[in-house]
Design a protein around this motif. Structure first.
Motif, mmCIF file in Angstrom:
data_model
loop_
_atom_site.group_PDB
_atom_site.id
_atom_site.type_symbol
_atom_site.label_atom_id
_atom_site.label_comp_id
_atom_site.label_asym_id
_atom_site.label_seq_id
_atom_site.Cartn_x
_atom_site.Cartn_y
_atom_site.Cartn_z
ATOM 1 N N GLN A 13 -2.781 -8.847 -3.151
ATOM 2 C CA GLN A 13 -3.210 -10.048 -3.659
ATOM 3 C C GLN A 13 -2.729 -11.153 -3.196
ATOM 4 O OE1 GLN A 13 -4.368 -10.870 -7.992
ATOM 5 N NE2 GLN A 13 -3.266 -12.393 -7.891
ATOM 6 N N ARG A 36 -9.734 -2.647 -6.817
ATOM 7 C CA ARG A 36 -10.038 -2.079 -5.362
ATOM 8 C C ARG A 36 -11.455 -2.107 -4.918
ATOM 9 N NH1 ARG A 36 -5.803 2.176 -6.339
ATOM 10 N NH2 ARG A 36 -3.951 1.483 -4.997
ATOM 11 N N GLN A 37 -12.496 -1.794 -5.842
ATOM 12 C CA GLN A 37 -13.705 -1.568 -5.492
ATOM 13 C C GLN A 37 -14.478 -2.906 -5.533
ATOM 14 O OE1 GLN A 37 -14.991 1.940 -7.776
ATOM 15 N NE2 GLN A 37 -13.608 3.120 -6.942
ATOM 16 N N ILE A 87 -1.898 -2.640 -4.955
ATOM 17 C CA ILE A 87 -3.001 -3.376 -4.284
ATOM 18 C C ILE A 87 -2.545 -4.863 -4.006
ATOM 19 C CG2 ILE A 87 -5.323 -4.609 -5.011
ATOM 20 C CD1 ILE A 87 -5.632 -2.348 -7.047
ATOM 21 N N GLN A 96 -7.539 -4.969 6.646
ATOM 22 C CA GLN A 96 -7.775 -4.111 5.378
ATOM 23 C C GLN A 96 -8.057 -4.975 4.004
ATOM 24 O OE1 GLN A 96 -6.704 -0.812 4.600
ATOM 25 N NE2 GLN A 96 -6.152 -0.772 6.995
ATOM 26 N N GLN A 132 0.810 -1.197 0.090
ATOM 27 C CA GLN A 132 -0.045 -0.216 0.079
ATOM 28 C C GLN A 132 0.741 1.242 -0.092
ATOM 29 O OE1 GLN A 132 -2.461 -0.798 3.551
ATOM 30 N NE2 GLN A 132 -3.977 -1.788 1.925
ATOM 31 N N TRP A 172 -12.004 -9.344 -2.227
ATOM 32 C CA TRP A 172 -12.315 -9.922 -3.577
ATOM 33 C C TRP A 172 -11.699 -10.969 -4.182
ATOM 34 C CZ3 TRP A 172 -16.405 -6.903 -3.003
ATOM 35 C CH2 TRP A 172 -16.119 -5.653 -2.375
ATOM 36 N N PHE A 182 -8.443 -6.812 0.746
ATOM 37 C CA PHE A 182 -7.350 -7.488 -0.222
ATOM 38 C C PHE A 182 -8.036 -8.269 -1.277
ATOM 39 C CE2 PHE A 182 -7.457 -9.929 3.769
ATOM 40 C CZ PHE A 182 -7.633 -11.208 3.080
ATOM 41 N N SER A 204 -5.060 3.808 -13.887
ATOM 42 C CA SER A 204 -5.805 4.259 -12.566
ATOM 43 C C SER A 204 -7.361 3.774 -12.782
ATOM 44 C CB SER A 204 -5.875 5.697 -12.523
ATOM 45 O OG SER A 204 -6.621 6.397 -14.006
ATOM 46 N N ARG A 246 -11.485 5.221 7.831
ATOM 47 C CA ARG A 246 -10.492 5.735 6.990
ATOM 48 C C ARG A 246 -10.440 7.542 7.252
ATOM 49 N NH1 ARG A 246 -10.593 2.661 1.450
ATOM 50 N NH2 ARG A 246 -9.960 0.409 2.140
ATOM 51 N N MET A 254 -6.987 0.040 -11.764
ATOM 52 C CA MET A 254 -6.641 -0.081 -10.268
ATOM 53 C C MET A 254 -7.993 -0.104 -9.500
ATOM 54 S SD MET A 254 -3.427 -0.994 -9.539
ATOM 55 C CE MET A 254 -3.008 -0.205 -8.134
ATOM 56 N N ALA A 255 -8.578 1.034 -9.879
ATOM 57 C CA ALA A 255 -10.030 1.568 -9.001
ATOM 58 C C ALA A 255 -10.887 0.192 -9.337
ATOM 59 C CB ALA A 255 -10.673 2.790 -9.808
#
Length: 370
Positions: A159, A266-267, A157, A179, A152, A223, A181, A259, A370, A262-263
């Motif tokens: 895994q 993450r989501q 990210i 967190q 981080q 995820w 992952f 970007s 956060r 990666m988003a």
């Protein structure tokens, strides 16, 4: 080769329409097929046998839109690959690393336990604790905490890779992690033991998917990923070789940029697959619905597709909530679910996993901290 990803379809993934990580999505969102665990011959001590250029060309020519190169303890330079491909928006390569974390354990046949973890999109190399021999006198969870924090801090990210490799990872090694992952529920390396098993004296190791359910049931945000863990690019006649094209994720993003990818990771805006394709997926406050793609026959001109598909909607503790056959499975929420996810299996053994739709507000709680 034609891409298996239906670019025009609308995918409203569970993390978007129900969960706290919400974004507005519309017809402009695209699907991108990606492998998040890939090795090349770039590092000086690589255990893979093809150059980054060869690897990128293989995945691009076989229907992928993005690739994460995760060489061991080495950040392979992806700049020349993206200069060739990404500027035209047709293929993206993301820099990453596999942190080959090991723990010395003389009780094991190999003398070690393995706690490998990918850093996706990291800006610097991260050395495992105790590298190269392996760590001593440290709890596995403390190694995970340290390595996730380093990933981080490097902008990446985390895994968790192949938890059942050499039967190394136990549920208690992951439960303390607070967190979010990614975790491989399917790693296509031939000896990853994805389905778990029982040894000769009765020791039980759950499948990677069952371990995922245990983490979700304990309130974690995890995820699910399927990936190749590719090392071998030529010996396709050897079924024990870790060749490419066997497992992947399909993610939703407005454009093919690092970007945006990666988003999506993450989501949780993606599903994992070993061959099942979703044409569409939608989750709202009422339930989940999806449309699946019928797998074509090897010779479409002589045979009509007739693969059968079953979708299992799964909740807390891996409990089966509903089982639906056909290409249009749906599930209506009852109101008491902690989370709901789908496991899809076709009659030839191909699988897919959708991400959990959390019904208990855990993402709101996570964001509030956060």
């Amino acid at each position: 080769m034609r891409s298996i990803v239906p670019q025009a379809a609308l995918l409203v993934m569970s993390a978007l329409s129900v969960n706290a990580f919400a974004e507005e999505v519309g017809e402009s969102m695209n699907w991108y097929r990606c492998n998040t665990h890939t090795h090349t011959s770039a590092p000086p001590k690589s255990d893979a046998n093809a150059s980054p250029e060869f690897v990128a060309e293989w995945y691009k020519s076989h229907g992928y839109q993005c690739l994460v190169i995760t060489d061991h303890e080495f950040l392979t330079d992806v700049t020349p690959l993206n200069k060739k491909h990404a500027e035209r928006g047709e293929f993206l390569v993301i820099q990453g690393q596999e942190i080959t974390q090991a723990l010395i354990d003389e009780s094991r046949p190999t003398g070690k336990r393995h706690f490998h973890i990918n850093g996706i999109g990291t800006g610097r190399a991260i050395m495992p604790i105790g590298y190269p021999a392996g760590a001593r006198d440290i709890a596995p969870v403390d190694m995970y905490v340290r390595n996730i924090a380093e990933i981080q801090a490097a902008g990446g990210i985390a895994q968790i890779n192949h938890p059942n490799l050499q039967w190394s990872v136990q549920l208690n090694d992951l439960l303390p992690l607070d967190q979010p992952f990614l975790m491989e529920v399917w790693n296509a390396f031939p000896t990853s033991n994805n389905l778990g098993g029982i040894d000769d004296i009765g020791n039980v190791a759950p499948s990677s998917e069952a371990m995922w359910d245990s983490l979700l049931s304990a309130g974690k945000v995890v995820w699910a990923v399927a990936s190749d863990d590719t090392h071998e690019y030529y010996r396709f006649d050897d079924r024990l070789s870790p060749t490419p094209g066997q497992a992947w994720v399909v993610l939703q993003a407005p454009q093919l940029t690092q970007s945006a990818v990666m988003a999506a990771l993450r989501q949780g805006r993606f599903y994992a697959s070993t061959g099942v394709t979703l044409q569409s997926y939608e989750a709202d406050e009422r339930g989940i619905s999806m449309r699946l793609v019928q797998t074509p026959e090897w010779s479409p001109s002589t045979s009509k597709p007739n693969t059968r598909i079953v979708t299992r909607f799964i909740g807390e503790s891996g409990r089966l909530l509903a089982e639906v056959t056909g290409l249009n499975p749906a599930y209506r929420f009852k109101g008491d679910e902690q989370y709901v996810r789908a496991q899809i299996v076709d009659s030839n053994g191909r699988r897919a996993w959708t991400q959990p739709v959390f019904r208990d507000g855990r993402l709101n709680q996570l964001l509030s901290r956060r």
